[in-house]
Design a protein around this motif. Structure first.
Motif, short mmCIF file in Angstrom:
data_model
loop_
_atom_site.label_atom_id
_atom_site.label_comp_id
_atom_site.label_asym_id
_atom_site.label_seq_id
_atom_site.Cartn_x
_atom_site.Cartn_y
_atom_site.Cartn_z
N UNK A 90 2.31 12.29 3.12
CA UNK A 90 3.59 12.92 3.42
C UNK A 90 4.78 12.17 2.82
N UNK A 91 4.68 10.86 2.72
CA UNK A 91 5.69 9.95 2.16
C UNK A 91 7.12 10.28 2.59
N UNK A 92 7.30 10.65 3.85
CA UNK A 92 8.62 10.91 4.43
C UNK A 92 9.46 11.86 3.56
N UNK A 93 8.77 12.79 2.95
CA UNK A 93 9.43 13.74 2.05
C UNK A 93 9.46 15.11 2.72
N UNK A 94 10.63 15.66 3.05
CA UNK A 94 10.68 16.94 3.79
C UNK A 94 9.90 18.06 3.12
N UNK A 115 0.87 -1.17 0.00
CA UNK A 115 0.00 0.00 0.00
C UNK A 115 0.91 1.22 0.00
N UNK A 116 1.14 1.79 -1.18
CA UNK A 116 2.15 2.83 -1.32
C UNK A 116 1.54 4.17 -1.72
N UNK A 117 2.16 5.26 -1.28
CA UNK A 117 1.73 6.58 -1.68
C UNK A 117 2.20 6.89 -3.09
N UNK A 118 1.40 7.68 -3.82
CA UNK A 118 1.73 7.98 -5.22
C UNK A 118 3.03 8.76 -5.35
N UNK A 119 3.39 9.52 -4.30
CA UNK A 119 4.56 10.39 -4.40
C UNK A 119 5.79 9.82 -3.71
N UNK A 120 5.74 8.53 -3.40
CA UNK A 120 6.92 7.89 -2.82
C UNK A 120 8.07 7.87 -3.82
#
Length: 433
Positions: free
Chosen positions: A317-321, A42-47
């Motif tokens: 958020x996908x752990x993206x600063x 189950x992944x975010x689109x912006x990962x």
């Protein structure tokens, strides 16, 4: 002699039997360390992009030979000679070499494998455990785990729409006792399921995955199991839900396709969560309570429930600063889930954790459904002083490896070890009041 001398990569299998990478970094003095890269379902689109071969003749197209080749050729040529103790410089070089905003050219799996393997080699070179190397020698907070005990959604072939139902032993005096409480509750739940004729087969993350009557029945079963195990719901053990609503979101509505086939608007979804929390006061946190594409729904959810429970953003958020900073400005959530492979380097992961800390957001480190026996996230949680972690149930070896690593850390720290359950419990009591 702490410079990077060699990188080797190996195509291995993850816990779902799909290929992933193991990367070994060797330093000039002969010190070497290996990191194994997880993979999400189950992944975010912006990962960050996980590079696959797309060769249907191998592993149904999921092979990682291209990523392996990138490690052993282009990446190795670029970073050979780098100081292994300068993680930030290494990770910047990796990002610059890739040259894309989502690591699509070289693959986040290749980049993370190198970043994490070098971090582990640096720790070994300095004769430090990874948590002390990534943090400092005063790092001593062991997080309260979220144990996934019932699975649904994409993690199980059953009739439950929501992906994860978790317990957290916040009332325990220390980590080892918390682990005991969780294991006892897990086995009590198994006995209850067996008595009712339900399957006790487990899903991707080790939680049970029976056919149930509703999305609420798992909560009832877990509360019964906590009591059966001799513990108090809402005092010894609290509940956490991850419905993975991005998987339910279709044409602006939330579709409960696996259970009652109902459709809910974002406003109705918030009403649903409010009723559920009113009914089950033991629920302490809600992860991905709105879909990643439902920005307005997230804002409404945060206004409605943000002062009541933890609202953890993952897919959004996908752990993206950069993405996380914008989410904070938009008033979305009050916590973030941290996944190394969503962003692809150790440095960017630590940056996201720091942003959370500076803005009063909670941060919860997480595994992926496709895991390995790599225990790096346990050390990372202690290094960053993160008070909570989710890494699956108290079954399946790749999950247990992380929990057992915390036992080792607790023993290493001795009297200095602190268990975060007390602070979580105190906040829980304040919310209840």
């Amino acid at each position: 002699m702490s410079e990077i001398a060699r990188l080797d990569a190996l195509e291995i299998l993850d816990s779902r039997g799909n290929p992933t990478l193991a990367v070994t970094a060797t330093l000039g003095n002969g010190v070497k360390a290996t990191a194994k890269v997880p993979s999400g379902a189950s992944t975010g689109k912006r990962e960050a992009v996980e590079l696959r071969d797309d060769d249907l003749a191998r592993y149904n197209g999921k092979g990682v030979l291209k990523a392996r080749a990138h490690v052993e050729t282009e990446i190795q040529n670029r970073v050979r000679g780098f100081d292994a103790n300068d993680q930030a410089a290494l990770d910047k070089a990796l990002c610059d070499l890739d040259g894309t905003p989502n690591k699509a050219r070289l693959g986040a799996n290749a980049i993370l494998g190198v970043s994490l393997a070098v971090a582990r080699a640096s720790a070994a070179d300095r004769s430090l455990p990874l948590y002390a190397s990534l943090g400092n020698e005063s790092a001593n907070l062991i997080p309260a785990p979220w144990f996934n005990v019932l699975n649904g959604g994409r993690h199980a072939n059953n009739s439950v729409d929501f992906q994860e139902f978790m317990i957290s032993p916040v009332g325990a005096p220390n980590y080892s006792e918390g682990l005991r409480v969780a294991a006892e509750t897990f086995h009590a739940l198994k006995a209850i399921l067996q008595k009712r004729g339900y399957s006790t087969a487990v899903g991707d993350e080790g939680g049970f995955a029976p056919q149930l009557k509703s999305n609420e029945e798992p909560v009832e079963l877990i509360l019964e199991a906590i009591l059966k195990a001799g513990h108090q719901p809402g005092i010894d053990v609290v509940l956490v839900l991850d419905p993975a609503t991005s998987e339910l979101f279709e044409d602006g509505e939330y579709v409960f396709a696996k259970s009652d086939k109902s459709r809910k608007s974002p406003e109705q979804m918030i009403e649903y969560w409010t009723r559920l929390l009113d009914q089950y006061r033991e629920i302490w946190a809600l992860e991905d309570g709105a879909a990643e594409d439902d920005r307005s729904g997230w804002q409404q959810l945060t206004k409605a429930l943000g002062n009541r429970i933890q609202l953890i953003g993952d897919d959004n958020f996908v752990t993206n600063p950069k993405i996380f900073r914008q989410g904070i400005k938009d008033g979305i959530a009050n916590g973030i889930l941290i996944k190394l492979n969503q962003i692809g380097t150790v440095t960017e992961t630590l940056e996201c954790i720091q942003i959370a800390r500076e803005n009063g957001y909670g941060a919860v480190i997480s595994h992926r459904s496709g895991e390995t026996d790599d225990t790096s996230i346990a050390d990372l949680a202690v290094a960053a002083g993160m008070g909570q972690i989710k890494t699956g149930s108290v079954s399946r070896g790749e999950r247990i490896a992380k929990y057992n690593r915390f036992l080792e850390i607790e023993r290493e720290l001795g009297a200095r070890a602190r268990y975060a359950g007390a602070s979580v419990y105190e906040r829980w009591q304040a919310v209840k009041a």
